[in-house]
Each structure stands twice: as structure tokens, then as C-alpha cells.
Design an enzyme around this catalytic site. Structure first.
Site, short mmCIF file in Angstrom:
data_model
loop_
_atom_site.label_atom_id
_atom_site.label_comp_id
_atom_site.label_asym_id
_atom_site.label_seq_id
_atom_site.Cartn_x
_atom_site.Cartn_y
_atom_site.Cartn_z
N LYS A 245 1.94 -3.81 6.46
CA LYS A 245 2.37 -3.74 5.05
C LYS A 245 3.88 -3.56 4.97
O LYS A 245 4.54 -4.17 4.11
CB LYS A 245 1.65 -2.60 4.33
CG LYS A 245 0.15 -2.83 4.17
CD LYS A 245 -0.14 -4.11 3.40
CE LYS A 245 -1.61 -4.47 3.34
NZ LYS A 245 -1.86 -5.83 2.84
N SER B 49 0.83 -1.20 0.00
CA SER B 49 0.00 0.00 0.00
C SER B 49 0.86 1.25 0.00
O SER B 49 1.96 1.25 0.59
CB SER B 49 -0.87 -0.02 1.26
OG SER B 49 -1.50 1.23 1.47
N TYR C 243 -2.07 -1.43 10.98
CA TYR C 243 -2.33 -1.87 9.59
C TYR C 243 -1.17 -1.49 8.68
O TYR C 243 -0.64 -2.33 7.95
CB TYR C 243 -3.64 -1.25 9.06
CG TYR C 243 -3.77 -1.45 7.57
CD1 TYR C 243 -4.09 -2.71 7.06
CD2 TYR C 243 -3.50 -0.41 6.67
CE1 TYR C 243 -4.16 -2.92 5.68
CE2 TYR C 243 -3.57 -0.63 5.30
CZ TYR C 243 -3.90 -1.88 4.81
OH TYR C 243 -3.94 -2.09 3.46
P1 NAD Z 1 -11.24 -6.89 1.10
O1 NAD Z 1 -11.47 -6.90 2.57
O2 NAD Z 1 -12.38 -6.58 0.20
O3 NAD Z 1 -10.65 -8.31 0.64
C1 NAD Z 1 -9.81 -9.08 1.46
C2 NAD Z 1 -10.35 -10.51 1.44
O4 NAD Z 1 -9.49 -11.32 2.23
C3 NAD Z 1 -11.75 -10.62 2.02
O5 NAD Z 1 -12.57 -11.35 1.13
C4 NAD Z 1 -11.54 -11.38 3.32
O6 NAD Z 1 -12.64 -12.21 3.63
C5 NAD Z 1 -10.29 -12.18 3.01
N1 NAD Z 1 -9.48 -12.55 4.18
C6 NAD Z 1 -8.94 -11.72 5.11
N2 NAD Z 1 -8.24 -12.45 6.00
C7 NAD Z 1 -8.35 -13.74 5.63
C8 NAD Z 1 -7.84 -14.97 6.14
N3 NAD Z 1 -7.08 -15.01 7.24
N4 NAD Z 1 -8.14 -16.11 5.50
C9 NAD Z 1 -8.89 -16.09 4.38
N5 NAD Z 1 -9.40 -14.98 3.84
C10 NAD Z 1 -9.13 -13.82 4.47
O7 NAD Z 1 -10.01 -5.91 0.83
P2 NAD Z 1 -9.45 -5.34 -0.54
O8 NAD Z 1 -9.78 -3.91 -0.60
O9 NAD Z 1 -9.82 -6.22 -1.66
O10 NAD Z 1 -7.89 -5.43 -0.24
C11 NAD Z 1 -7.10 -6.52 -0.69
C12 NAD Z 1 -5.67 -6.31 -0.26
O11 NAD Z 1 -5.20 -5.07 -0.76
C13 NAD Z 1 -5.46 -6.26 1.25
O12 NAD Z 1 -4.23 -6.88 1.54
C14 NAD Z 1 -5.39 -4.78 1.54
O13 NAD Z 1 -4.64 -4.50 2.70
C15 NAD Z 1 -4.67 -4.29 0.30
N6 NAD Z 1 -4.89 -2.86 0.01
C16 NAD Z 1 -6.19 -2.39 -0.12
C17 NAD Z 1 -6.40 -1.05 -0.39
C18 NAD Z 1 -7.80 -0.50 -0.47
O14 NAD Z 1 -7.97 0.72 -0.34
N7 NAD Z 1 -8.82 -1.31 -0.74
C19 NAD Z 1 -5.31 -0.18 -0.55
C20 NAD Z 1 -4.01 -0.69 -0.44
C21 NAD Z 1 -3.82 -2.05 -0.16
C1 WQD Z 2 -9.53 9.71 0.75
C2 WQD Z 2 -9.69 11.20 0.96
C3 WQD Z 2 -10.05 11.85 3.25
C4 WQD Z 2 -13.96 9.95 3.71
C5 WQD Z 2 -7.06 4.73 3.02
C6 WQD Z 2 -6.04 4.03 3.90
C7 WQD Z 2 -4.88 3.57 3.07
C8 WQD Z 2 -5.34 2.73 1.88
C9 WQD Z 2 -6.45 3.37 1.13
C10 WQD Z 2 -5.13 0.40 2.41
C11 WQD Z 2 -8.95 11.70 2.20
C12 WQD Z 2 -11.26 12.18 2.40
C13 WQD Z 2 -12.75 10.40 3.22
C14 WQD Z 2 -14.98 10.90 4.00
C15 WQD Z 2 -13.52 12.66 3.23
N1 WQD Z 2 -5.84 1.46 2.30
N2 WQD Z 2 -12.55 11.72 2.97
N3 WQD Z 2 -14.71 12.22 3.73
O1 WQD Z 2 -7.29 7.79 3.75
O2 WQD Z 2 -6.36 8.11 1.41
O3 WQD Z 2 -6.44 5.85 2.38
O4 WQD Z 2 -7.50 3.81 2.02
O5 WQD Z 2 -3.96 0.24 2.32
O6 WQD Z 2 -4.04 2.86 3.92
O7 WQD Z 2 -5.61 4.96 4.89
O8 WQD Z 2 -8.53 6.92 1.69
O9 WQD Z 2 -10.88 6.95 0.94
O10 WQD Z 2 -10.39 7.09 3.42
O11 WQD Z 2 -9.84 9.04 1.96
O12 WQD Z 2 -13.33 13.86 3.02
O13 WQD Z 2 -16.06 10.58 4.49
O14 WQD Z 2 -11.08 11.47 1.20
O15 WQD Z 2 -9.78 12.91 4.16
O16 WQD Z 2 -8.43 12.96 1.89
P1 WQD Z 2 -7.12 7.28 2.37
P2 WQD Z 2 -10.00 7.44 2.03
#
Ligand code: NAD
Ligand code: WQD
Length: 339
Positions: free
Chosen positions: A153, A124, A149
């Protein structure tokens, strides 16, 4: 290739299952639905014409993971399975360390023992913290994590690097640092399914547009940006899914002089402010979103967007889908799940 997709029922995993299939690979989902619903498999069946093979269980359970590796001839692994709520991780750090680190170690261990050669890890942009300069390059420093969290990562990247280097060439791996994934499959049959009140901007916005929330609060308009609201790099989840295929192709085809472990930013390279995103949504959908300016959210950084040159140069991937389509796709998905 047979690709094990841990967390394959989740938001990014389900879109990656679609793109893997389109690219001619065979995805095998491993998920325990702790943050997803089994109905995502119906959505995948609608898109793909058949149900992807799915193992239901916990990635931290070594015996369960072993049964999957014994049953399937796996060529590569994409490891999505993790918990991802920043605020929850501050309240329940051990839940996050146990699940996110435990699942990585367990799946990586099986990957090595079974001689699987390619591993892609979901990292991330959070690893960069508040950047010193923009756009952010992979060589920029990682800052001390501000949440458990985020720490999972950073630790996850380190575990993957050390394990890959120690494998003396038997494993090759890539950590992808996602910026802000949004959007949904254009069919409207799969998308993000936030459980409870969404923390992220786009699901909160679409729920407000659908009348499920009273008003969107924009967290602060006094940042040092052009309109005072925060800037992020919003990447369509289908573009992001395709980056995983590019990463796998690279791992399968790389020359031996390529680094065994590498990291890539996955973003568009463009920053969009919160106010711009709301305006774009209203213009593209014709739907007004009640919103108001509120105080800053603790822990938010002002601006974060990627330098995406490395992934374009090395993996041949770049984002193609515009923000306008990401927002109309998110809206179509929201309307489908609200109906
Ligand atoms: P999500 O929660 O929709 O998907 C994760 C999936 O993993 C879920 O279906 C959950 O049931 C499954 N899971 C979690 N722990 C498990 C376990 N121990 N055994 C089996 N299944 C398990 O999340 P996402 O948004 O699809 O994110 C996927 C990956 O990307 C994650 O590693 C997350 O940290 C990373 N990521 C997400 C974002 C974001 O904003 N969505 C940003 C950066 C990184
Ligand atoms: C985006 C922008 C808020 C909600 C998060 C995690 C990051 C990554 C992605 C996993 C920001 C603003 C938000 C609202 C708002 N996940 N906002 N009103 O914070 O950039 O990243 O998700 O790895 O680790 O921290 O994403 O979508 O929460 O926010 O104004 O109700 O929207 O301040 O500027 P963020 P977000």
C-alpha cells in the site's frame, strides 16, 4: 461516466458497483474471482435489476488488460484488485508484491496510454502503523510497514503519486486510506465473503453468532484504552463505497489548481473498542456471542481512528451510517449465507 472497477466482485468493489450505478455511472467489473465468487454477480443483479458488465481475467496480465481498454470507452478507474491478508503476505511476500504491485503498474500503464483521466486507488490506514497521536491526519507520517501487504500500500501510493505527477496533467488521482470496513448492503444480497477462517473481527463475530465458530477470542484486554481492548474506526462499506463516488466527482470536476495527486482518510472519526463492538452487536441483534479474553495478537496496535476533516471539507463526504446498522447489516448478510 464509464468506470472500470478492478476487483469489482470483491467486498468493497461490489458495494461500489451498486453506488456507482445509483449515481448514474456505468461500472465495468474486471476480476478473476481469486478472492470472490461469481455468485456476487447474482447479488448485484438482484439489487440493480441487471448484471453489470464483467471481464474475467487477471489485472497483472497486460494483454488481457489491454483488450478491456480497447473494447471499452473508459472515463475513470477504481483499482481495488489486490490480495489483503496480512498474515499470508508475511509467509508469501512475492505473491503479494507480484499481485498488488503488478496489478497496479499494469492497470496504471493502460490508464495512461489510453488517456483515461481519473484514477482512485485503495490504500489503507495500515500505512500509518502505530500512530504518534490520535485522531490520525493525512499529514501524519507513514511508519515503516510491518508486513509485505502494508508495504504494497505504501509503494502503491508512491507509484501512483510519481506516475500522476510525471503525466504533466493528463492524469489526476486519489489514494483513499480506508480504516476498518464492516457491514453489508441492507438487502443482505452482497457482503464480505471470507474464504476459510476469518482474520477480521466482524466476520469472526458473525460466524460465532451463527454457530459456525465456538467462541470469539478478544485479543487482549490490557491495552491502554478505557476498557483495555483495542480501538478501531469501523466504517460501513456502503459509506466507504460512496467515498469513491465523491473522489471521482472531484477528479472529474476539479479546478487545475487542485493537486493532481492527493490522499484522504476514509473513516468515521470515531473510535470503538472491541468490547464495545461486541456489546453493541449483542444489544442490536439480541443474539449472544460466546466470547473470551485471550492474549494480544502479534502486530496489533492499540488505537487507530481517523481525522476525517479533509475528506469532508474537500470532497464533501462524511460517514452517515451508524455502527449499530453496520452490525445488523453484517448479521443479516451472515444469516443469508449460512441459510
Ligand atoms: P476482496 O478480496 O473482497 O476484493 C478484492 C477483489 O480483487 C477480489 O474479488 C479478487 O478476486 C480480486 N483480485 C485480486 N487480485 C486480482 C487480480 N490480479 N486480477 C483480477 N482480480 C483480482 O477485498 P476488499 O476487502 O474488497 O478490498 C479491496 C481493496 O481495498 C484491496 O486493495 C484491499 O487491499 C483494500 N483494503 C481493504 C480493507 C479491508 O479491511 N477490507 C482495508 C483497507 C484497504
Ligand atoms: C480489529 C480489532 C483485533 C479478530 C486489518 C488489517 C488492516 C486493514 C483492515 C487492509 C483488533 C480485534 C480481531 C478477532 C479480536 N486491512 N480482534 N478478535 O487488525 O484493525 O486491520 O484489517 O488494509 O491492514 O490489519 O482489523 O478486524 O483484524 O481487528 O479481538 O478474532 O479486533 O485485535 O483490535 P485490523 P481486524
Amino acid at each position: 461516466m464509464n468506470i472500470l472497477v478492478t476487483g469489482g466482485a470483491g467486498y468493497i468493489g461490489s458495494h461500489t458497483v451498486v453506488e456507482l450505478t445509483k449515481a448514474g455511472h456505468v461500472p465495468i467489473i474486471l476480476d478473476d474471482f481469486r478472492n470472490s465468487r461469481e455468485s456476487v454477480l447474482d447479488g448485484l443483479e438482484t439489487i440493480l435489476g441487471s448484471r453489470p458488465k464483467t471481464y474475467v481475467g487477471d489485472c497483472t496480465d497486460a494483454d488481457f488488460v489491454e483488450t478491456v481498454f480497447l473494447a471499452e470507452q473508459i472515463d475513470g478507474v477504481i483499482h481495488f484488485a489486490a490480495l489483503k491478508a496480512v498474515g499470508e503476505s508475511i509467509e508469501k511476500p512475492l505473491l503479494y508484491y507480484r499481485n498488488n504491485i503488478g496489478s497496479l503498474v499494469t492497470v496504471l500503464d493502460a490508464t495512461l496510454r489510453h488517456g483515461v483521466k481519473a484514477f482512485v486507488f485503495s490504500s489503507s490506514a495500515t500505512v500509518y502503523g502505530e500512530p504518534d497521536s490520535l485522531p490520525i491526519k493525512e499529514t501524519d507520517p507513514r511508519k515503516p510497514a510491518t508486513s509485505p501487504y502494508g508495504n504494497t500500500k505504501q509503494i502503491g501510493e508512491d507509484i501512483l503519486r510519481d506516475t500522476t505527477l510525471a503525466s504533466a496533467g493528463s492524469l489526476r488521482s486519489i489514494a483513499l486510506r480506508y480504516f476498518n470496513p464492516i457491514g453489508a448492503h441492507e438487502s443482505g444480497t452482497i457482503g464480505e465473503l471470507p474464504l476459510g477462517i476469518p482474520n477480521n473481527l466482524v466476520p469472526y463475530l458473525t460466524q460465532t453468532a451463527a454457530g459456525l465458530r465456538e467462541r470469539l477470542t478478544i485479543f487482549g484486554d490490557d491495552y491502554e484504552t478505557a476498557d483495555g481492548t483495542c480501538i478501531r474506526d469501523y466504517i460501513h462499506v456502503v459509506d466507504l463505497a460512496r467515498a469513491h463516488i465523491a473522489a471521482l466527482d472531484h477528479l472529474f470536476s476539479s479546478e487545475t489548481d487542485q493537486p493532481a495527486y492527493d490522499v484522504y482518510n476514509v473513516g468515521t472519526g470515531h473510535g470503538t473498542s472491541v468490547a464495545e463492538l461486541v456489546e453493541t452487536f449483542e444489544r442490536e441483534t439480541g443474539v449472544k456471542v460466546p466470547h473470551a479474553i485471550g492474549p494480544r495478537r502479534h502486530g496489533d496496535i492499540s488505537s487507530c481512528y481517523a481525522n476525517a476533516d479533509k475528506i469532508r471539507r474537500t470532497l464533501g463526504w462524511s460517514a452517515e451510517i451508524p455502527l449499530s446498522q453496520a452490525l445488523t447489516d453484517s448479521w443479516r448478510w451472515q444469516q443469508n449465507i449460512t441459510a
